[in-house]
Design an enzyme around this catalytic site. Sequence first.
Site, short mmCIF file in Angstrom:
data_model
loop_
_atom_site.label_atom_id
_atom_site.label_comp_id
_atom_site.label_asym_id
_atom_site.label_seq_id
_atom_site.Cartn_x
_atom_site.Cartn_y
_atom_site.Cartn_z
CD GLU A 109 17.77 10.79 7.15
OE1 GLU A 109 17.86 11.47 8.19
OE2 GLU A 109 17.05 11.09 6.18
CB SER A 482 -30.54 -27.69 -14.65
OG SER A 482 -31.83 -27.49 -15.19
#
Length: 822
Positions: A109, A482
Amino acid sequence: MADDPSRDAPGAAPRRPFWQRFLLKSFGWAFGLLFALFAVGATVAGVALAVAYPNLPDIGDLSDYRPKLPLRVFSADGVLIGEFGEERRNLTPIAEIPAVMKNAVLAIEDSRFYQHHGVDYKGLMRAGIANLGRAKSQGASTITMQVARNVYLSSEKTFTRKLYEVLLTFKLEHLLTKDQILEIYMNQIFLGNRAYGFAAASEAYFGKPMKDLTIAEAAMLAGLPKAPSAYNPISNPTRARTRQLYIIERMEDNGFITAEEAAAAKKQELRVRTGAQQTPVRAEYIAETVRQLVYAQYGDETYTRGLNVYTTVKANEQEAAYKALRKGIMDYEKRQIYRGPERFVDLPADPKELDDAIDDALAEHPDNGDVMAAVVLEVNPKKIVAVRGNGDRFEIVGAGLEAARSGLSDKATPKIKIRRGAVIRVMKTPKDTWEITQLPEVEGAFIALDPRDGGIRAMVGGFDFNKNKFNHVTQAWRQPGSGFKPFIYSAALEKGFGPSTIVNDSPLFFDSGVTGGQPWEPKNYDGKFEGPMPLHTALAKSKNMVSIRILQAVGPQNAQDWISRFGFDAEKHPAYLTMALGAGSVTPMQMATGYAVFANGGYRVNPWLITRITDFKGKPLVESQPPLLNESMRAIDARNAFMMDRLLQEVARSGTAARAQRDLKRPDLYGKTGTTNDSIDTWFNGFNPTVVAVVWMGYDTPRSLGDRETGGGLSLPIWISFMDTALKGVPVMEPSAPEGVINVGGEWFYEEYARGNGVASLGVPGADSSGTGNGVGEPRAPRIAGPSGEQSPGAPMGDRAMQPPPPAPGEERRSILDLFRN
């Protein structure tokens, strides 16, 4: 015209040739014109500067750079488990950015970033020459210019915007240091896949922190700023690879790496993330719960302030819970009838058009974790050739075809017939072969708490968050079956019952005069009655007749009051005999909270999730700790909790959950299975003194899971799989007997009942020959509540109770926020 006599006068300068006189005059005019143009340009530039400079944005805030930062959710051990915000970003100071990442960016860059003053004139000239010669160049925009453009300006290409960009560049260079500018760039730039900044991109593309990047990985990421879509390693791996190689060469040319390092980097094989998952741990339901809790506090700032939220969740246990529940559901799915392909598409003969057709089809049917989508290319009764979204072709043969045999038959209906162009689901087997499967319709839930403080250690609210965001842990009201019996037994202990109390497992019958409606004749699961048996055996075998007789003795109203001590809503458990068989409504979170009371010695703890919240710099904003267990939190007596532990330990040792102690090979396991009537819901609720875990499975629209499906067969294996991880390295610990409990002949009793050995008879022939008595005076059965509350006989059976169906998701739910408020 007469000649000028002075020209020929003695001593006069010789006359210049015409061409010289023309050049001199032309130069004078040109110089004057250039001077005039320069003066005009300087005037215009001065006016432009005078007008534009005051209108430049204030960049003072950049000295304390604070971009929009997402909400990030972490486990207790610091593992990222969720992220919320439009921009996926992880602000990283320049000092913490590794040199390899900085060098890769600078190489491609702006290699002269630390030498120029914002505008690289040499770079401009080099770019111009490169453009003329059509050679590669790193471009003319400096990093400072890109910061000015990305932070403050639009992307339009006009003279005015360019002027502002140059002016902002000079202003940035004047007010900020080079490191500050580079830090902003490294954190601000968009890099695709919702990632802003290289730290977020490192996680998004490679699943690792930026500090661990290699040269090859850093070079790949450094290629993204130019065109995040074109050079995306996920969607365009070829172009991304080409740019990566060029950046490695640039790094070598600029002296950032050696030739040897460059050669090694070019050879490194990168593992790029390709799935939708962006966190190493699957905890979407946890993350969503946190998001709701934090949003209630911070509003819209939740998604921009950079809050870091740390939870009680343990990463390894959360992943174990996710995998265990998924496996349990998929194991069940393999036993179901094949429902056919998800879609059929026409596949063209042209290879290029074929790839596009496959991509379009699979885009609408994404992978669901390890349950992947594929398109069938060839098929016969012995082999399927299919292709996945990544282009991989594979074969399914032999046992891998078993789940879809009906779809391979010549007699298969068009809906389920597997043919070319069918979109199917496949999974990898442990033997690294492929098998055909299908997305499940059944759902499940898993929740694990620390009973010592209520901290949530793992939570999975369903098979897949992206498929169904309804959190079954906190929002699904289902019948517990249960699994609810222990709370009735706990109430019985306060009425003088003990583990050795003899209760008759014999038939019960309530006529219409008792029920106010149809007669009710409850049954046991296996349809058999075993006669008198001690309480501990009855619970281990989940005997319905015993539970009903116990509730008769305790009194339904007393039992309804008692269960509220465990965190259950009394109104959802009407005071009728069906309560003994779990006919009410609970959430998995409530069941976990209730069983935690047994696990911790009798204390009621509230589930909690968030331990602390910090800002993006780590400054604490909120810190919370649960209260230490104290007597103000006591729900039941310590003696009651100890006795219930003994009862539930026998269930896990020799009863319906005997597989728990057998497989995990430790005695300190306790729990209870639950299966409702017609196997609509299956549960396992269990604990160790350090962790409580509850598993539920069922359909969102209630229907039978299958005649042979039970809590012990479906839910218990999931619980065992999780506990195998959660209890690794945890020493065996069994609670010691509290004061007021003594052991006589190997049985435990409350001290005040020990003189009679705690042996009573309830419904035993001779004590109550009618078989319907409660052992206390003349027996009369209370009325039975039907589905809508009227007097009618709900007929529970065995470990399964005939109960009204629970509300479907959305019909009745509790706010997640309410569940985490004390």
